[in-house]
Design an enzyme around this catalytic site. Structure first.
Site, short mmCIF file in Angstrom:
data_model
loop_
_atom_site.label_atom_id
_atom_site.label_comp_id
_atom_site.label_asym_id
_atom_site.label_seq_id
_atom_site.Cartn_x
_atom_site.Cartn_y
_atom_site.Cartn_z
N ARG A 15 0.97 -1.11 0.00
CA ARG A 15 0.05 0.05 -0.10
C ARG A 15 0.63 1.17 -0.10
NH1 ARG A 15 -3.61 -1.59 5.41
NH2 ARG A 15 -1.73 -2.53 5.81
N LYS A 75 1.67 1.72 7.60
CA LYS A 75 1.67 1.16 8.49
C LYS A 75 2.54 1.87 9.50
CE LYS A 75 0.52 -2.34 9.64
NZ LYS A 75 -0.62 -2.44 10.67
N TYR A 94 -1.24 4.41 10.86
CA TYR A 94 -1.54 3.58 11.72
C TYR A 94 -0.54 2.99 12.60
CZ TYR A 94 -5.72 2.26 8.87
OH TYR A 94 -6.99 2.27 8.14
N HIS A 96 -0.90 1.84 16.36
CA HIS A 96 -1.09 0.54 17.10
C HIS A 96 -0.17 0.62 18.37
CE1 HIS A 96 -4.14 -0.75 14.36
NE2 HIS A 96 -3.11 -0.77 13.21
N GLU A 118 -6.04 4.93 13.91
CA GLU A 118 -7.02 4.24 14.36
C GLU A 118 -7.72 4.42 15.69
OE1 GLU A 118 -3.21 3.29 16.39
OE2 GLU A 118 -3.45 3.57 14.35
N ASP A 270 -2.84 -7.04 15.10
CA ASP A 270 -1.79 -5.67 15.20
C ASP A 270 -2.28 -4.83 16.52
OD1 ASP A 270 -4.39 -4.68 14.42
OD2 ASP A 270 -3.83 -3.87 12.58
#
Length: 371
Positions: A15, A75, A94, A96, A118, A270
């Site tokens: 991506r 990511k 993102y 996490h 997120e 994740d």
């Protein structure tokens, strides 16, 4: 503002954080966009398309990170990218962090302003920037699970829909949110016998009404999870607590009692995963065995379908990127309470309570930061 997009370097992550349409929008609004050469190739987007939309192409990651005022990723940064962190950088991706102690420490030490996709949360509790990737991961889960069930891949050799005169696979979905609903829909489409467990009775009523009783809906508790998982051929874990570690719903002992060859797909990996034995895997080596069951725990599942995922992600993130670039991060957060909830680190301090609890650290509320 100068907005930078590096190439993603996580294992089999194809991506990219923006599409040419997104670049065009930002440039029209007076911003400068730089993209690392080749960043879009995995999503079938060429450098030439970015240039035509108004972007400048830079040759390497170091120059992209160094030029950024606002850096967009897909990511979370990996260890080799930590050296690029600096105090005047705003990172939007993102993260996490509840499942990433080393990354959390690196962001705090470098005083990066880090905003996580997120944890952006609307008053309705919906997660607008997580939702498109949850939909992708949810729809992928039964497909990768069905593939894992093939005998050459370590599964029981069971065809999910079966054929006339045989039983279809029993698929249990833990969680009826965005990802769980997507997993349920594709599971039904594959011809499986589907059960959804959730603590939200209103959501279970919605599912029952929408699917005319074709889906078994069960109020989730440890007893019912145990019963459903014991009967399942495939279990899909899709339970999420925004910003925090996922709850562990399936113990090692329960897995030991499952059918031989059963498959467990953990969409929540994740965020630490909702199965006790879950640990992140990669697209290159996606599964591992626990007792007699096969676990699929790829932490970037949507990376397998980057063309769909990149466009879905940009559709969701672009309005927030535009606000951050136009107003500056602090004023953008003051103007939008949902976006303010995305702030995870600032000036060496955590601003996310769930992350602070996960790592035993102190935190400073976002409201104090924005005074």
């Amino acid at each position: 503002m100068r907005i930078a997009i590096p190439t993603e370097i996580k294992n089999n992550e194809f991506r990219v954080a923006i599409t040419p349409a997104g670049v065009h929008d930002l440039v029209l609004n007076g911003h400068e966009v730089v993209v690392q050469t080749g960043a879009g190739i995995g999503s079938s987007i060429s450098d030439e398309q970015y240039v035509a939309a108004g972007a400048t192409i830079l040759p390497d990651a170091a120059s992209v990170w160094a030029s950024a005022e606002l850096l967009l990723k897909v990511k979370e940064p990996v260890a080799s990218e930590y050296d690029y962190f600096r105090a005047d950088l705003v990172l939007f991706t993102y993260l996490h962090l509840a499942a990433e102690p080393e990354l959390t420490r690196a962001l705090l030490a470098s005083r990066v302003t880090a905003i996580a996709y997120e944890t952006v949360q609307l008053p309705s509790r919906a997660l607008p920037l997580l939702a498109p990737m949850s939909e992708v991961a949810g729809r992928l889960a039964p497909i990768v699970g069905a593939n894992a069930m093939l005998k050459p891949n370590g599964g029981p050799g069971l065809l999910v829909p079966g054929v006339p005169g045989t039983h279809p696979a029993k698929i249990v979905v833990l969680g009826g949110g965005v990802a769980g609903t997507a997993a349920m829909q594709v599971s039904l489409g594959l011809g499986a016998e589907v059960t959804v467990l959730d603590t939200n009775l209103f959501r279970l009523r919605e599912i029952d009404a929408l699917h005319f009783g074709r889906v078994k809906t069960i109020a989730s508790n440890s007893f019912e999870i145990d019963k459903a998982v014991m009967e399942a051929d495939m279990v899909i874990g899709s339970v999420l607590i925004p910003g925090a570690k996922a709850p562990k719903l399936v113990s090692n002992g329960l897995v030991a009692r499952m059918k031989s060859g059963s498959v467990l797909v953990d969409i929540a990996v994740d965020q630490g995963g909702c199965f006790a034995d879950s640990h992140p895997t990669t697209h290159a080596d996606p599964t591992f065995t626990v007792h007699r069951s096969l676990f699929y725990c790829v932490a970037n599942m949507p990376g397998a379908v980057p063309h769909t995922s990149t466009y879905a992600l940009t559709n969701a993130t672009l309005p927030y990127v535009r606000a951050l670039a136009t107003l500056g991060w602090a004023d953008a957060l003051r103007a939008d309470a949902a976006l303010a909830l995305g702030l995870n680190t600032f000036d060496g301090r955590l601003t996310s309570l769930p992350v602070a609890l996960a790592h035993g650290l102190s935190h400073r509320p976002v409201a104090e930061v924005l005074l």
